[in-house]
Design an enzyme around this catalytic site. Structure first.
Site, mmCIF file in Angstrom:
data_model
loop_
_atom_site.group_PDB
_atom_site.id
_atom_site.type_symbol
_atom_site.label_atom_id
_atom_site.label_comp_id
_atom_site.label_asym_id
_atom_site.label_seq_id
_atom_site.Cartn_x
_atom_site.Cartn_y
_atom_site.Cartn_z
ATOM 1 N N GLU A 1 17.863 3.243 11.742
ATOM 2 C CA GLU A 1 18.554 2.003 12.132
ATOM 3 C C GLU A 1 19.177 2.111 13.522
ATOM 4 O O GLU A 1 20.208 1.502 13.790
ATOM 5 C CB GLU A 1 19.655 1.666 11.108
ATOM 6 C CG GLU A 1 19.308 2.049 9.692
ATOM 7 C CD GLU A 1 20.199 1.431 8.640
ATOM 8 O OE1 GLU A 1 21.256 2.015 8.360
ATOM 9 O OE2 GLU A 1 19.837 0.373 8.108
ATOM 10 N N ASP B 1 14.010 1.696 13.726
ATOM 11 C CA ASP B 1 13.483 2.812 12.928
ATOM 12 C C ASP B 1 14.237 2.951 11.613
ATOM 13 O O ASP B 1 15.201 2.238 11.367
ATOM 14 C CB ASP B 1 13.555 4.116 13.741
ATOM 15 C CG ASP B 1 14.980 4.615 13.936
ATOM 16 O OD1 ASP B 1 15.924 3.786 14.006
ATOM 17 O OD2 ASP B 1 15.188 5.835 14.033
#
Ligand code: NOJ
Ligand code: NOJ
Length: 478
Positions: free
Chosen positions: A200, A197
């Site tokens: 991270e 995402d």
């Protein structure tokens, strides 16, 4: 529940209402100029390649001295817009920054990386691959880059630069060696893949990532079509439609908001609510004039905005500040997600409000106001009722909206709703204003306890978000 009356978990006496020297009307003028200068200061650092964009000049605690593909694309999308404005001097300083960014992005696309894909999230500012362990790939990255460059390509085409566009940006070849088409082909073929995402941290399918992929494909398809690559245009549109059809999977009727991630692969055991400002950022950053979809005035997006407001308001002690010394409302500082433990420096602990997240709720509120204002009427639904009541309470404490109400644009209530949304956007922007540095400098976060800035200094993406929010405010004509 209005902003002023929610005093749950608050220690009112500890936080004096801040004295704000400038009204928002005044502050936004100087802030707009300042954030632009700060963005530009982080482009092409002296010790890097031209066109690299620092996420932040901070080299430790945290080390953000990298070119993040996502942050850079967000930044350059703003720079590209400026370039399009002055028709008499097209090849201005912004033009050169874009040319450099294109060159650097070409290096990013062709440098071998650990993920071995266009979803590689960050590079050294020298263009070298970062090969340490990281949450990769992050497939919003190529979508962000494609979207920024597609918009730039349209500006170039409008200024007669067809050759540069078909040579460097979109060549119509397969496989493609031009920037936009390479990214779009990747997005169109890989949007279903699991990836990390935007934070991270979590591997899975993400609302945020899908929104960016979808808009990149839609606007990219228009460019492909314009450049006579109709087969590709059809394919991009077809994939965009599949993404659109799957977005409702993220909605949870039970929770009452869009969930950030589906099909999670392991990851953080503490991140359980799936309530995340990433959804609002997806809406915000994927906004498209030509292809609107799940816009900030969508009723389930408004439900998500409300859920975030309600979750963060009691979470951070600093949110006990609910108004300025002169009585103007201040909305809660907003973080990434309620369970967040990332502080930017030191070990994982308790996360803080972020400027870019708070500015996002401001900007989406302005945009919702603008979109509603252009409608003939507003319907109050079970999904938008709470957020719209939150907004109208800032203007008229006696007005209560009920599910099933419908207001035509001739009514007073209609006007109160759009003014309320503007006031809510202002309340969020005031939160940014009171925690920003005196000169309007912005780090990544501000402390949940004392409101002082913390984590990466001069975060480029913070400046970008505030710039967009101010622009959306300026676009309102009421
Ligand atoms: C670094 C990432 O950039 C950040 O988003 C994440 O929250 C932390 N790593 C977690 O440690
Ligand atoms: C950490 C954030 O989680 C991520 O979204 C961002 O790209 C990097 N920091 C750089 O700003």
């Amino acid at each position: 529940m209005s902003i002023q009356t929610n005093t749950m978990l608050k220690m009112e006496t500890e936080y004096a209402s801040p004295i704000v020297a400038q009204s928002l009307d005044q502050w936004t003028v100087s802030a707009r100029q300042f954030v632009l200068e700060k963005m530009i200061a982080n482009i092409s650092p002296a010790d890097g390649e031209r066109g690299a964009v620092l996420a932040s000049p901070s080299r430790n605690n945290p080390n953000y001295y990298y070119h993040w593909v996502r942050d850079a694309a967000r930044t350059m999308s703003e720079i590209a817009k400026l370039n399009g404005l002055d028709k008499t001097n097209f090849k201005d300083q912004y033009y050169q920054l874009m040319v450099d960014y294109v060159e650097f992005s070409k290096i990013n696309q062709t440098t071998p990386t650990v993920s071995n894909s266009l979803g590689e999230p960050k590079f050294y500012v020298t263009g070298q691959a970062f090969s340490g362990p990281w949450g990769r790939p992050q497939n919003d990255s190529p979508a962000q880059r494609a979207l920024t460059l597609t918009r730039w390509a349209n500006i170039l085409l409008a200024n007669g630069e067809q050759q540069y566009v078909t040579g460097i940006l979109y060549d119509g070849q397969e496989p493609s060696f031009s920037l936009i088409k390479a990214d779009l082909d990747f997005v169109a073929n890989h949007w279903q893949d699991s990836c990390f995402d935007l934070w991270e941290e979590v591997d899975g399918s993400h609302f945020y990532t899908r929104m960016l992929q979808r808009t990149a494909l839609r606007e990219g398809a228009d460019l492909a079509s314009l450049l006579n690559d109709q087969g590709a245009a059809d394919f991009y549109n077809q994939q965009a439609e599949l993404i659109e059809n799957a977005m409702s999977d993220f909605w949870s009727e039970n929770k009452g908001y869009f969930m950030a991630t589906l099909n999670r692969v392991g990851g953080l055991d503490y991140k359980y609510s799936d309530l995340d400002v990433a959804v609002m950022l997806g809406t915000f950053q994927a906004m498209s004039k030509s292809h609107p979809f799940l816009s900030p005035n969508d009723d389930k997006i408004l439900a998500t905005a409300y859920a975030l407001h309600q979750a963060f308001d009691p979470l951070y002690p600093i949110n006990a500040i609910e108004q300025t010394a002169s009585g103007e409302p201040v909305a809660p500082g907003i973080g990434r997600y309620p369970e967040d433990k990332y502080t930017g420096s030191g070990p994982l602990s308790q996360g803080n409000p972020w400027f870019l997240c708070t500015a996002c709720l401001s900007g989406t509120s302005y945009k919702a106001a603008a979109l509603f204002a252009a409608q003939k009427s507003i319907q109050i639904t079970q999904y938008n009722v709470n957020q719209l009541n939150l907004a109208v309470a800032l203007i008229d404490t006696k007005l209560v909206l009920n599910v099933g109400d419908s207001f035509s644009n001739k009514t007073k209530a209609f006007k109160t709703i759009i003014q309320g949304l503007k006031a809510l956007g202002d309340a969020y922007l005031r939160r940014v204003q009171i925690h920003a540095g005196e000169d309007v400098s912005l780090s990544e976060q501000f402390s949940r306890y004392d409101g002082y800035m913390t984590s990466a200094v001069d975060l480029t993406w913070s400046y970008v978000s505030v710039a967009i929010s101010i622009d959306l405010r300026n676009e309102l004509n009421f």
